[in-house]
Design an enzyme around this catalytic site. Structure first.
Site, short mmCIF file in Angstrom:
data_model
loop_
_atom_site.label_atom_id
_atom_site.label_comp_id
_atom_site.label_asym_id
_atom_site.label_seq_id
_atom_site.Cartn_x
_atom_site.Cartn_y
_atom_site.Cartn_z
CE LYS A 229 -13.13 26.57 64.36
NZ LYS A 229 -14.41 26.49 64.97
N GLY B 298 -25.44 30.43 68.83
CA GLY B 298 -26.75 30.66 68.23
C GLY B 298 -27.33 31.99 68.67
CG ASN C 156 -12.12 23.28 67.01
OD1 ASN C 156 -12.72 23.44 65.96
ND2 ASN C 156 -12.18 24.19 67.98
CG ASN D 150 -16.16 23.77 66.87
OD1 ASN D 150 -15.75 24.23 65.81
ND2 ASN D 150 -16.07 24.42 68.02
CD GLU E 140 -19.52 20.65 71.23
OE1 GLU E 140 -18.68 21.57 71.29
OE2 GLU E 140 -20.48 20.66 70.42
CG ASN F 231 -11.59 22.83 71.53
OD1 ASN F 231 -10.93 23.67 70.95
ND2 ASN F 231 -12.87 22.96 71.71
N GLY G 145 -30.97 26.29 69.63
CA GLY G 145 -29.95 26.44 70.67
C GLY G 145 -29.47 27.88 70.74
N1 LIG Z 1 -19.13 29.56 71.54
C1 LIG Z 1 -18.26 29.70 70.54
O1 LIG Z 1 -17.57 30.74 70.46
C2 LIG Z 1 -18.13 28.65 69.50
C3 LIG Z 1 -18.93 27.51 69.51
N2 LIG Z 1 -18.81 26.59 68.50
C4 LIG Z 1 -19.65 25.40 68.48
O2 LIG Z 1 -21.02 25.80 68.46
C5 LIG Z 1 -21.84 24.80 69.09
C6 LIG Z 1 -22.68 25.49 70.17
O3 LIG Z 1 -21.79 25.94 71.17
P1 LIG Z 1 -22.11 27.12 72.18
O4 LIG Z 1 -23.06 28.08 71.59
O5 LIG Z 1 -20.81 27.61 72.68
O6 LIG Z 1 -22.84 26.31 73.35
P2 LIG Z 1 -23.91 26.86 74.42
O7 LIG Z 1 -23.99 25.82 75.48
O8 LIG Z 1 -23.59 28.25 74.81
O9 LIG Z 1 -25.26 26.89 73.58
C7 LIG Z 1 -26.03 25.77 73.33
C8 LIG Z 1 -27.46 26.14 73.67
O10 LIG Z 1 -28.29 25.04 73.36
C9 LIG Z 1 -29.33 25.04 74.35
N3 LIG Z 1 -29.97 23.76 74.46
C10 LIG Z 1 -29.51 22.62 75.03
N4 LIG Z 1 -30.45 21.66 74.99
C11 LIG Z 1 -31.52 22.20 74.38
C12 LIG Z 1 -32.81 21.73 74.07
N5 LIG Z 1 -33.19 20.49 74.37
N6 LIG Z 1 -33.66 22.57 73.46
C13 LIG Z 1 -33.31 23.82 73.17
N7 LIG Z 1 -32.10 24.33 73.44
C14 LIG Z 1 -31.22 23.53 74.05
C15 LIG Z 1 -28.63 25.41 75.62
O11 LIG Z 1 -29.58 25.90 76.54
P3 LIG Z 1 -29.40 25.64 78.12
O12 LIG Z 1 -28.07 26.27 78.46
O13 LIG Z 1 -30.56 26.36 78.69
O14 LIG Z 1 -29.41 24.16 78.30
C16 LIG Z 1 -27.65 26.47 75.15
O15 LIG Z 1 -28.15 27.77 75.29
C17 LIG Z 1 -20.87 23.75 69.62
O16 LIG Z 1 -20.75 22.70 68.70
C18 LIG Z 1 -19.53 24.51 69.72
O17 LIG Z 1 -18.41 23.67 69.64
C19 LIG Z 1 -17.96 26.79 67.44
C20 LIG Z 1 -17.14 27.89 67.39
C21 LIG Z 1 -17.14 28.87 68.43
C1 LIG Z 2 -10.36 29.25 67.17
C2 LIG Z 2 -11.60 29.66 67.92
C3 LIG Z 2 -11.33 29.75 69.39
C4 LIG Z 2 -11.95 31.09 67.51
O1 LIG Z 2 -11.72 31.36 66.22
C5 LIG Z 2 -12.72 28.72 67.59
O2 LIG Z 2 -13.14 28.77 66.48
C6 LIG Z 2 -13.28 27.68 68.48
O3 LIG Z 2 -13.29 27.77 69.71
O4 LIG Z 2 -13.78 26.69 67.94
#
Ligand SMILES: NC(=O)C1=CN([C@@H]2O[C@H](COP(=O)(O)OP(=O)(O)OC[C@H]3O[C@@H](n4cnc5c(N)ncnc54)[C@H](OP(=O)(O)O)[C@@H]3O)[C@@H](O)[C@H]2O)C=CC1
Ligand SMILES: CC(C)(CO)C(=O)C(=O)O
Length: 320
Positions: free
Chosen positions: A200, A23, A204, A113, A282, A208, A18
């Site tokens: 955490k 990621g 959230n 998360n 989520e 959220n 991802g």
């Molecule tokens: N963003 C942040 O600052 C934070 C995020 N998190 C947690 O991290 C996790 C990821 O969040 P986040 O990065 O924001 O989400 P995003 O949507 O930005 O990233 C998830 C990625 O997964 C890809 N994806 C979806 N389906 C597939 C598949 N079948 N094969 C391959 N790739 C796939 C998506 O691609 P596509 O868009 O092309 O479908 C997308 O690029 C969540 O649990 C979130 O709560 C935790 C703290 C902070």
């Molecule tokens: C608290 C915050 C916004 C950044 O530290 C975060 O961790 C989240 O969105 O899950």
């Protein structure tokens, strides 16, 4: 007992499942520091294969013109560390993605998360090959292969042991943490992953959830005395949920989280962004599982239950 295995190879290989906001950011930092990183992509696969990744970051912008991009896990090599960075709404794909991707002595590091994902991953790869990390990160994906890192970035990482028993600090955690530190990412090692996950959730669950239900940013929730009280009451319910799992969140933690959010730049939470973009929320991992964990141990969390019910309604209406 968690795995004490120390990797022999001088350099660990990483798979990023991802390549989105989280990621894409951490994976790009690891590659920039010289590590072998393999990125799984979805809709951006063609673009990123040709153009690589662009990271705009408050720590300095950078571009990776070439990355090892894949559209399917079956084409990826087995890696030492497999980072789960999908949204948890895509976790039904993990049983098919993980088994051949993680090396026999490797580990799956869940950076999502919520609560309970490590239990699910343990069923797929075995409980001695799972770790979790809580990411204090504000990052967005703003275009194909284009990540905007807004703030923070620290990861609190913990070993998983069956049923979330406390697993302590292991050599392999230190080894992985060293890689992240070398890539400029601050790391904290947690002795107790379950406690870290509940902590955490103190952030959230109120922000959220309320950001979606009340259509509000963090500063708006903090700036109104009624919603500020509601945030705090939800935080205390999370503390009670943790207590039902025999985890004690210190008294001053709630105050620290409130102060932390007061100092944050006005923030639209990731759940609110998903809602606005009409993507699935989520809800299950962030609200459903904490409620299940607590209810199974006799705890009643009425405000979180109500938030969960409201989010389920909004999520279902948003997707129809
Ligand atoms: N963003 C942040 O600052 C934070 C995020 N998190 C947690 O991290 C996790 C990821 O969040 P986040 O990065 O924001 O989400 P995003 O949507 O930005 O990233 C998830 C990625 O997964 C890809 N994806 C979806 N389906 C597939 C598949 N079948 N094969 C391959 N790739 C796939 C998506 O691609 P596509 O868009 O092309 O479908 C997308 O690029 C969540 O649990 C979130 O709560 C935790 C703290 C902070
Ligand atoms: C608290 C915050 C916004 C950044 O530290 C975060 O961790 C989240 O969105 O899950």
């Amino acid at each position: 007992m968690a795995n004490q295995f120390i990797y022999n190879s001088s350099q660990l290989s990483y798979a990023i499942l991802g390549t989105g906001a989280l990621g894409g950011y951490y994976g790009a930092c690891l590659q920039k520091s010289g590590l072998d990183v393999h990125f799984l992509l979805h809709s951006d696969y063609e673009y990123v294969s040709k153009h690589g990744l662009v990271v705009e970051s408050k720590n300095g912008d950078f571009t990776l013109p070439q990355v090892q991009a894949y559209s399917e896990t079956s084409k990826m090599p087995p890696c030492d560390v497999v980072i789960v960075a999908l949204k948890t709404t895509q976790n039904h794909l993990l049983p098919q993605m993980l088994p051949n991707l993680v090396k026999e002595n490797g580990v799956v590091l869940v950076l999502q998360n919520g609560l309970g994902v490590e239990d699910e991953v343990a069923k797929i790869v075995g409980s001695n090959r799972v770790m979790g990390g809580l990411c204090f990160l504000c990052s967005n994906k703003v275009g194909a292969g284009h990540i905007r890192h807004l703030d923070y970035g620290e990861i609190k990482m913990g070993e998983y042991a069956a049923n979330y028993q406390t697993a302590g600090i292991t050599k392999r955690m230190q080894q992985i943490a060293n890689d992240f530190e070398s890539a400029g990412i601050k790391m904290q090692l947690a002795e107790d992953l379950l406690l870290a996950r509940w902590q955490k959730l103190v952030w959230n669950i109120p922000y959220n959830g309320l950001s979606v239900v009340l259509d509000a940013r963090t500063d708006e929730l903090m700036g109104n005395s009624h919603t500020r009280s509601l945030v705090e009451e939800l935080m205390w319910e999370v503390v009670a949920g943790a207590k039902s799992c025999d985890r004690t969140i210190p008294q001053n933690f709630v105050e620290t989280m409130l102060q932390y959010t007061d100092k944050m730049k006005p923030y639209r939470t990731s759940m609110k962004i998903d809602y606005d973009e009409k993507r699935p929320l989520e809800v299950e991992k962030m609200f459903g599982n904490p409620l299940k964990f607590s209810q199974a141990r006799g705890a009643n969390l009425p405000k979180i239950t109500m938030l969960y019910q409201q989010l389920k309604f909004l999520d279902s209406r948003n997707s129809s």
